[in-house]
Design a protein around this motif. Structure first.
Motif, short mmCIF file in Angstrom:
data_model
loop_
_atom_site.label_atom_id
_atom_site.label_comp_id
_atom_site.label_asym_id
_atom_site.label_seq_id
_atom_site.Cartn_x
_atom_site.Cartn_y
_atom_site.Cartn_z
N VAL A 1 -20.36 -12.46 33.13
CA VAL A 1 -20.40 -13.53 32.13
C VAL A 1 -21.34 -13.16 31.00
CG1 VAL A 1 -20.99 -15.97 31.77
CG2 VAL A 1 -19.93 -15.26 33.90
N LYS B 1 -23.30 -20.17 35.63
CA LYS B 1 -21.91 -20.18 35.11
C LYS B 1 -21.61 -21.48 34.40
CE LYS B 1 -19.60 -18.27 38.80
NZ LYS B 1 -18.39 -17.97 39.61
N GLU B 2 -22.01 -22.60 34.99
CA GLU B 2 -21.76 -23.90 34.37
C GLU B 2 -22.47 -24.03 33.03
OE1 GLU B 2 -22.65 -27.05 37.12
OE2 GLU B 2 -21.34 -26.17 38.65
N CYS C 1 -23.42 -21.56 31.06
CA CYS C 1 -22.77 -20.64 30.11
C CYS C 1 -21.49 -21.26 29.57
CB CYS C 1 -22.47 -19.30 30.77
SG CYS C 1 -23.90 -18.26 31.02
N ARG C 2 -20.70 -21.86 30.46
CA ARG C 2 -19.45 -22.51 30.05
C ARG C 2 -19.74 -23.67 29.10
NH1 ARG C 2 -17.52 -24.31 34.82
NH2 ARG C 2 -17.02 -22.18 35.38
N PHE C 3 -20.74 -24.48 29.42
CA PHE C 3 -21.12 -25.61 28.58
C PHE C 3 -21.57 -25.13 27.20
CE2 PHE C 3 -24.47 -28.51 27.04
CZ PHE C 3 -23.72 -29.67 26.91
N ASN C 4 -22.41 -24.07 27.16
CA ASN C 4 -22.90 -23.55 25.88
C ASN C 4 -21.76 -22.98 25.04
OD1 ASN C 4 -25.52 -24.27 26.41
ND2 ASN C 4 -26.10 -22.28 27.23
N ASN C 5 -20.80 -22.30 25.68
CA ASN C 5 -19.66 -21.75 24.94
C ASN C 5 -18.79 -22.86 24.37
OD1 ASN C 5 -20.43 -19.11 25.38
ND2 ASN C 5 -19.16 -18.88 27.21
N GLU C 6 -18.62 -23.95 25.11
CA GLU C 6 -17.85 -25.09 24.61
C GLU C 6 -18.55 -25.73 23.43
OE1 GLU C 6 -17.25 -27.65 27.96
OE2 GLU C 6 -15.82 -26.27 28.90
#
Length: 108
Positions: free
Chosen positions: A63, A95-96, A98-103
């Motif tokens: 990631v 992971k969560e 990273c996903r939140f920041n990318n969104e």
């Protein structure tokens, strides 16, 4: 430090659950210890390619952190562009985030 992701990396480092550097991370992946591999945004293309190959070979998720090596250095005390965690709980939380920041970035 107001960044939850970097704060979590600092906690993982202090807990001894963070591996830093390409060679140690590749070794952890080969031994099936690494649950998640993380890369800095300013990692060289050559190193990034090597990390992705190791992760694909050993079926470890890779990631992008979306943070520079300098930002990572401030959080964990070591300047590195490749990190891994062997702890399932830290891996899920990272992971969560990273996903939140990318969104969040895609909405700007």
């Amino acid at each position: 430090m107001n960044d939850r992701l970097l704060s979590l990396l600092g906690i993982a480092r202090r807990a001894g659950k963070l591996t830093m550097g390409f060679d140690p991370v590749a070794e952890d992946a080969a031994k099936h210890k690494a649950k998640l591999v993380l890369t800095a945004s300013d990692l060289s293309e050559r190193t990034l390619k090597g990390v992705r190959e190791v992760c694909a070979q050993h079926n470890v998720p890779c990631v992008p952190l979306g943070r520079t090596m300098d930002e990572i250095h401030k959080a964990i005390g070591k300047r590195t562009g490749v990190l891994a965690t062997a702890d399932h709980g830290f891996a899920q939380s990272i992971k969560e985030l990273c996903r939140f920041n990318n969104e969040e970035e895609s909405q700007l």
